[in-house]
Design a protein around this motif. Sequence first.
Motif, PDB file in Angstrom:
ATOM      1  N   VAL A  41      34.638  15.148  30.226  1.00  0.00           N
ATOM      2  CA  VAL A  41      35.386  14.098  30.914  1.00  0.00           C
ATOM      3  C   VAL A  41      34.802  12.742  30.527  1.00  0.00           C
ATOM      4  O   VAL A  41      33.595  12.529  30.643  1.00  0.00           O
ATOM      5  CB  VAL A  41      35.313  14.294  32.449  1.00  0.00           C
ATOM      6  CG1 VAL A  41      36.022  13.164  33.171  1.00  0.00           C
ATOM      7  CG2 VAL A  41      35.909  15.639  32.839  1.00  0.00           C
ATOM      8  N   TYR A  42      35.656  11.840  30.063  1.00  0.00           N
ATOM      9  CA  TYR A  42      35.232  10.501  29.662  1.00  0.00           C
ATOM     10  C   TYR A  42      35.617   9.520  30.751  1.00  0.00           C
ATOM     11  O   TYR A  42      36.770   9.489  31.195  1.00  0.00           O
ATOM     12  CB  TYR A  42      35.895  10.115  28.339  1.00  0.00           C
ATOM     13  CG  TYR A  42      35.487   8.767  27.819  1.00  0.00           C
ATOM     14  CD1 TYR A  42      34.195   8.539  27.351  1.00  0.00           C
ATOM     15  CD2 TYR A  42      36.390   7.709  27.784  1.00  0.00           C
ATOM     16  CE1 TYR A  42      33.820   7.306  26.854  1.00  0.00           C
ATOM     17  CE2 TYR A  42      36.027   6.474  27.285  1.00  0.00           C
ATOM     18  CZ  TYR A  42      34.741   6.283  26.829  1.00  0.00           C
ATOM     19  OH  TYR A  42      34.369   5.057  26.343  1.00  0.00           O
ATOM     20  N   VAL A  43      34.645   8.719  31.167  1.00  0.00           N
ATOM     21  CA  VAL A  43      34.828   7.775  32.272  1.00  0.00           C
ATOM     22  C   VAL A  43      34.487   6.369  31.801  1.00  0.00           C
ATOM     23  O   VAL A  43      33.482   6.160  31.120  1.00  0.00           O
ATOM     24  CB  VAL A  43      33.904   8.162  33.452  1.00  0.00           C
ATOM     25  CG1 VAL A  43      33.905   7.101  34.527  1.00  0.00           C
ATOM     26  CG2 VAL A  43      34.322   9.492  34.033  1.00  0.00           C
ATOM     27  N   GLN A  44      35.327   5.409  32.170  1.00  0.00           N
ATOM     28  CA  GLN A  44      35.049   3.992  31.955  1.00  0.00           C
ATOM     29  C   GLN A  44      35.031   3.328  33.323  1.00  0.00           C
ATOM     30  O   GLN A  44      36.069   3.229  33.980  1.00  0.00           O
ATOM     31  CB  GLN A  44      36.113   3.354  31.071  1.00  0.00           C
ATOM     32  CG  GLN A  44      36.107   3.875  29.651  1.00  0.00           C
ATOM     33  CD  GLN A  44      37.205   3.263  28.818  1.00  0.00           C
ATOM     34  OE1 GLN A  44      38.371   3.445  29.119  1.00  0.00           O
ATOM     35  NE2 GLN A  44      36.813   2.555  27.777  1.00  0.00           N
ATOM     36  N   ALA A  45      33.850   2.891  33.742  1.00  0.00           N
ATOM     37  CA  ALA A  45      33.682   2.306  35.070  1.00  0.00           C
ATOM     38  C   ALA A  45      33.120   0.893  34.948  1.00  0.00           C
ATOM     39  O   ALA A  45      32.605   0.504  33.895  1.00  0.00           O
ATOM     40  CB  ALA A  45      32.747   3.176  35.911  1.00  0.00           C
ATOM     41  N   ASN A  46      33.182   0.136  36.041  1.00  0.00           N
ATOM     42  CA  ASN A  46      32.720  -1.251  36.002  1.00  0.00           C
ATOM     43  C   ASN A  46      31.220  -1.409  36.246  1.00  0.00           C
ATOM     44  O   ASN A  46      30.689  -2.504  36.125  1.00  0.00           O
ATOM     45  CB  ASN A  46      33.522  -2.120  36.968  1.00  0.00           C
ATOM     46  CG  ASN A  46      33.430  -1.637  38.399  1.00  0.00           C
ATOM     47  OD1 ASN A  46      32.677  -0.726  38.706  1.00  0.00           O
ATOM     48  ND2 ASN A  46      34.197  -2.245  39.274  1.00  0.00           N
ATOM     49  N   SER A  47      30.537  -0.313  36.584  1.00  0.00           N
ATOM     50  CA  SER A  47      29.094  -0.398  36.837  1.00  0.00           C
ATOM     51  C   SER A  47      28.452   0.985  36.764  1.00  0.00           C
ATOM     52  O   SER A  47      29.139   2.008  36.866  1.00  0.00           O
ATOM     53  CB  SER A  47      28.826  -0.997  38.221  1.00  0.00           C
ATOM     54  OG  SER A  47      29.279  -0.115  39.226  1.00  0.00           O
ATOM     55  N   VAL A  48      27.137   0.979  36.604  1.00  0.00           N
ATOM     56  CA  VAL A  48      26.388   2.233  36.610  1.00  0.00           C
ATOM     57  C   VAL A  48      26.499   2.889  37.979  1.00  0.00           C
ATOM     58  O   VAL A  48      26.622   4.116  38.074  1.00  0.00           O
ATOM     59  CB  VAL A  48      24.906   1.982  36.248  1.00  0.00           C
ATOM     60  CG1 VAL A  48      24.089   3.251  36.414  1.00  0.00           C
ATOM     61  CG2 VAL A  48      24.785   1.463  34.841  1.00  0.00           C
ATOM     62  N   SER A  49      26.494   2.088  39.026  1.00  0.00           N
ATOM     63  CA  SER A  49      26.597   2.677  40.364  1.00  0.00           C
ATOM     64  C   SER A  49      27.936   3.382  40.563  1.00  0.00           C
ATOM     65  O   SER A  49      27.997   4.416  41.221  1.00  0.00           O
ATOM     66  CB  SER A  49      26.358   1.631  41.453  1.00  0.00           C
ATOM     67  OG  SER A  49      27.328   0.623  41.401  1.00  0.00           O
TER      68      SER A  49
END
Length: 77
Positions: A41-49
């Motif tokens: 699963v590939y995820v693009q998020a705005n922060s490490v948290s």
Amino acid sequence: MCAYFFISHRCTSCDDIIPYIRDIPEVSRCQAIAGDMDWLVYVQANSVSRVYQIREQLDLLKEVSRVETLMVLYEAI
């Protein structure tokens, strides 16, 4: 922040876990894979948290037996 989650599940069918993954807006790719793990699963998020929150969300699913996380450090292409 980008990350890959390798997911192993306890479901009867690999597709049983898809509705849970589909509900996470940061997921842009989900691929069935061969080997010890079932899904990539590939995820693009705005922060490490946020990546961590998503991992925790997946870990809490009774259908999931194991999650491994690989953080992307640099995209060359």
